[in-house]
Design an enzyme around this catalytic site. Structure first.
Site, mmCIF file in Angstrom:
data_model
loop_
_atom_site.group_PDB
_atom_site.id
_atom_site.type_symbol
_atom_site.label_atom_id
_atom_site.label_comp_id
_atom_site.label_asym_id
_atom_site.label_seq_id
_atom_site.Cartn_x
_atom_site.Cartn_y
_atom_site.Cartn_z
ATOM 1 N N HIS A 31 3.613 -6.212 10.311
ATOM 2 C CA HIS A 31 3.199 -7.581 10.264
ATOM 3 C C HIS A 31 4.063 -8.645 10.453
ATOM 4 O O HIS A 31 3.666 -9.699 11.460
ATOM 5 C CB HIS A 31 2.504 -7.804 8.739
ATOM 6 C CG HIS A 31 1.403 -6.796 8.329
ATOM 7 N ND1 HIS A 31 1.403 -6.112 7.166
ATOM 8 C CD2 HIS A 31 0.254 -6.461 8.898
ATOM 9 C CE1 HIS A 31 0.325 -5.602 7.117
ATOM 10 N NE2 HIS A 31 -0.326 -5.646 7.971
ATOM 11 N N LYS B 34 -11.612 -1.937 1.208
ATOM 12 C CA LYS B 34 -10.317 -1.586 0.451
ATOM 13 C C LYS B 34 -10.248 -2.010 -0.808
ATOM 14 O O LYS B 34 -10.852 -3.310 -0.894
ATOM 15 C CB LYS B 34 -9.234 -2.078 1.364
ATOM 16 C CG LYS B 34 -8.972 -1.404 2.760
ATOM 17 C CD LYS B 34 -7.722 -1.988 3.495
ATOM 18 C CE LYS B 34 -7.749 -1.508 5.030
ATOM 19 N NZ LYS B 34 -6.866 -2.268 5.876
ATOM 20 N N ARG C 114 -1.460 -0.835 17.063
ATOM 21 C CA ARG C 114 -0.426 -0.051 16.915
ATOM 22 C C ARG C 114 -0.774 1.198 17.864
ATOM 23 O O ARG C 114 0.351 1.528 18.563
ATOM 24 C CB ARG C 114 -0.428 0.616 15.364
ATOM 25 C CG ARG C 114 0.284 -0.575 14.547
ATOM 26 C CD ARG C 114 -0.091 0.136 13.030
ATOM 27 N NE ARG C 114 -1.484 0.195 12.681
ATOM 28 C CZ ARG C 114 -1.963 0.452 11.595
ATOM 29 N NH1 ARG C 114 -1.287 0.450 10.434
ATOM 30 N NH2 ARG C 114 -3.335 0.584 11.258
ATOM 31 N N SER D 113 -0.085 -0.246 5.771
ATOM 32 C CA SER D 113 0.280 -0.575 4.338
ATOM 33 C C SER D 113 -0.030 0.387 3.312
ATOM 34 O O SER D 113 0.563 0.739 2.247
ATOM 35 C CB SER D 113 -0.546 -1.793 3.816
ATOM 36 O OG SER D 113 -0.412 -3.011 4.517
#
Ligand code: PNS
Length: 161
Positions: free
Chosen positions: A16, A40, A89, A127
């Site tokens: 990030h 989440k 990514r 994360s």
């Protein structure tokens, strides 16, 4: 031009941070927006994440960090940000990111989503992975800034395996 970088940042990773640093060179102002991802359950509170990110971007004059409720596009409109930034990514990110970008475009046609490809050294990072490793007592110093690593260690200290 103002760019909004939305995410849950639970916690912020070097991936990030790399996106934020590169965006800060491209835009006049970058607002990192901590938002709720309904899919989440967060480990860190919004306040903890805000303070973690603020500390990590202290060296960047044109970067601000704020927490918001509601839709990303509503936040973008309120801040007059015409660009939403997301990091990509790998191909595995593409489908969900494309869906989110296209959905956001149906909600606000004047706002564009721009993707920055993550640097190769961070392409494996997420994360969730960081939390996974930290929860098992593994090293994450190459994945997150030092102050976040410390908070992860404190958070998982004494957790049964
Ligand atoms: O870091 P994440 O969890 O991939 O970020 C996802 C996030 C927070 C950007 C996304 O869930 C979001 O935009 N939430 C706010 C609600 C919203 O605008 N939903 C419509 C987007 S499809």
């Amino acid at each position: 031009m103002i760019a909004l970088y939305p995410g849950s940042f639970d916690p912020l990773t070097y991936g990030h941070l790399d996106i934020i640093e590169r965006a800060a060179r491209l835009f006049d102002r970058v607002v990192v927006a901590v938002l709720r991802n309904p899919a989440k359950v967060p480990l860190f509170t919004v306040e903890e994440r805000l303070s973690q990110i603020q500390k990590a971007v202290r060296h960047l004059d044109n970067v601000e960090v704020e927490a918001f409720n509601g839709l990303t596009v509503t936040v973008a409109r309120r801040l007059d940000a015409r660009v939403l930034l997301r990091g990509l990514r790998a191909v595995s990110d593409f489908e969900a990111e494309l869906q989110m970008a296209q959905t956001n475009r149906t909600l606000a046609t004047e706002i564009e989503t721009l993707f920055l490809s993550t640097s190769t050294e961070h392409s494996f990072l997420s994360s969730s992975l960081v939390k996974n490793i930290a929860a098992a007592g593994g090293p994450v110093s190459h994945m997150v800034p030092e102050h976040i690593e410390k908070e992860l260690r404190t958070r998982f200290a004494g957790e049964p395996l």
